[in-house]
Design an enzyme around this catalytic site. Structure first.
Site, PDB file in Angstrom:
ATOM      1  N   TYR A 150       5.408  36.790 113.203  1.00 55.93           N
ATOM      2  CA  TYR A 150       4.736  35.948 114.613  1.00 55.93           C
ATOM      3  C   TYR A 150       6.266  36.904 116.065  1.00 55.93           C
ATOM      4  CZ  TYR A 150       2.142  34.774 117.759  1.00 55.93           C
ATOM      5  OH  TYR A 150       0.750  34.156 119.304  1.00 55.93           O
ATOM      6  N   TYR A 192      -1.479  42.846 120.447  1.00 52.80           N
ATOM      7  CA  TYR A 192      -1.729  41.722 120.317  1.00 52.80           C
ATOM      8  C   TYR A 192      -2.875  40.917 120.246  1.00 52.80           C
ATOM      9  CZ  TYR A 192      -0.477  36.898 122.320  1.00 52.80           C
ATOM     10  OH  TYR A 192      -0.450  35.236 122.473  1.00 52.80           O
TER      11      TYR A 192
END
Length: 403
Positions: free
Chosen positions: A300, A355
């Site tokens: 992440y 994203y």
């Protein structure tokens, strides 16, 4: 390789996504529209009808862009799902992205549902970069807001500075993360950024929250991603090669707590970290493996320094050695895994592809283990997917190749 003792009782059978858009480009669509597109694509990929879906496993409390909300009822009505037998969401934010697949597994193993969809849709109608400043003042935020900490980037900059002070980490390491991630995106047709990023461009970029510059921040993109999870037996009868869930874990310790939203962590390994080490320990124990057995890591990457800190917390290098590890070229993609290295974010991640609050990392993990990834790691058998760092729960997921 260590003895893989993961349960492998469920598998990801289908994945789907909308195109990835620039902020504001989906203004003519609703969150339900975007989520529905992704869900239909994932069901088609798996070879199941959307009417077979009977479970929804959300994360980020089903928030989309931290301003919108995905409603189970709207999705069921819109898609024509006959009956919903399970619906649940992990608390927190993007930290639960990987863990939502564990939530889907729990529903299937318990017999509460048979075909579970995890979906994230994102529209950035509000300015995420100043989300802290726009919240009502509370006894906790009154220690943050007056300091000019208006958004996640400002908060992350403090954790980053601490790591730099404590371990001698330099911005060169963050540049390497941004540059290598961009390199991986060049061959991705859907990636938002497909132009090379040079070291000169990185260091010439405007500073947003010292020491974090423009290229240390994830993209402000829009779109949706969906994942279909079912039992391993059913998945083997469907359209795609199943990708078994080897292990999943979510949570975190009290010391990490609300993380960079409050800075109450003690001044030890917890502070200059990603808060993921307890997740990593449980994840590897459940799978019966170590970091050295992982073939590709989808980390992440909302901010480049947090990739470095997760590499430490997940055991790819020792605490405080993330900077030299990254600068050695260890995370660069090569078709054959280099000894001592680990290909990271082979899809371009949230820094360069898109994203969507962690969901794109799960898609890449599935493609790597199907053997269909654009930047394929040869013979990949185990993929790590992480969620967070954010307020707990953080999460981790290990996916495997079917035996």
């Amino acid at each position: 390789m260590a003895r893989d003792t993961g349960v492998r009782d469920v598998a990801i059978a289908g994945i789907g996504a909308t195109p990835y858009y620039k902020r504001g480009e989906t203004a003519d669509k609703s969150i339900t529209h975007l989520a529905g597109e992704a869900i239909l694509a994932a069901c088609a990929d798996a070879g199941v009808s959307v009417t077979d879906v009977d479970g929804l496993a959300f994360y980020s409390l089903a928030r989309a862009g931290y301003g919108e909300q995905m409603e189970a009822g709207e999705l069921v009505e819109t898609l024509g799902i006959r009956e919903l037998k399970f619906s649940a969401a992990l608390t927190g934010g993007g930290g639960g992205s990987a863990g939502a697949i564990g939530l889907a597994r729990a529903a299937i193993v318990a017999g509460d549902a048979s075909v579970v969809v995890t979906v994230m849709a994102l529209q950035q109608r509000t300015r995420l970069g100043t989300v802290v400043a726009t919240k009502a003042v509370t006894p906790v935020s009154s220690f943050v807001q007056p300091s000019g900490l208006a958004g996640p980037g400002h908060l992350m900059s403090l954790l980053t500075r601490r790591h730099m002070y404590q371990y001698g980490t330099t911005r060169d390491a963050f540049a390497e993360i941004a540059i290598s991630t961009r390199q991986n995106a060049l061959s991705r047709p859907k990636a938002r950024y497909r132009e090379p990023l040079t070291r000169e461009q990185y260091f010439a970029a405007r500073m947003i929250a010292d020491p974090l510059c423009l290229y240390d921040f994830c993209l402000e993109s829009e779109g949706a991603v969906a994942i279909v999870t079912t039992s391993i037996e059913r998945a083997r009868d469907l359209r795609q090669p199943p990708v078994p869930v080897v292990a999943a874990a979510h949570g975190g310790t009290r010391e990490w707590g609300r993380a960079f939203s409050w800075f109450g962590m003690p001044d030890d390994e917890t502070f200059a970290s990603s808060g993921n080490k307890p997740i990593a320990d449980r994840l590897y124990a459940r799978a019966g493996i170590t970091a050295q057995d992982i073939d590709v890591a989808l980390i992440y990457d909302h901010f480049s320094p947090m990739v470095l800190m997760q590499l430490e917390d997940y055991g790819f290098c020792k605490k405080g050695e993330g900077g030299p590890f990254v600068l050695s070229g260890a995370i660069r993609y090569t078709p054959e895994r280099k000894p001592g290295g680990i290909p990271v974010n082979t899809h371009g991640g949230q820094l360069s592809e898109a994203y969507v609050i962690g969901a794109t990392h799960i898609l890449e993990g599935v493609e790597q283990l199907r053997g269909t990834a654009v930047n394929q790691v040869a013979g990949a058998e185990l993929a790590l997917v992480t969620g967070g760092p954010s307020a707990i729960p953080n999460s981790g997921l290990i996916l495997g190749r079917d035996r």
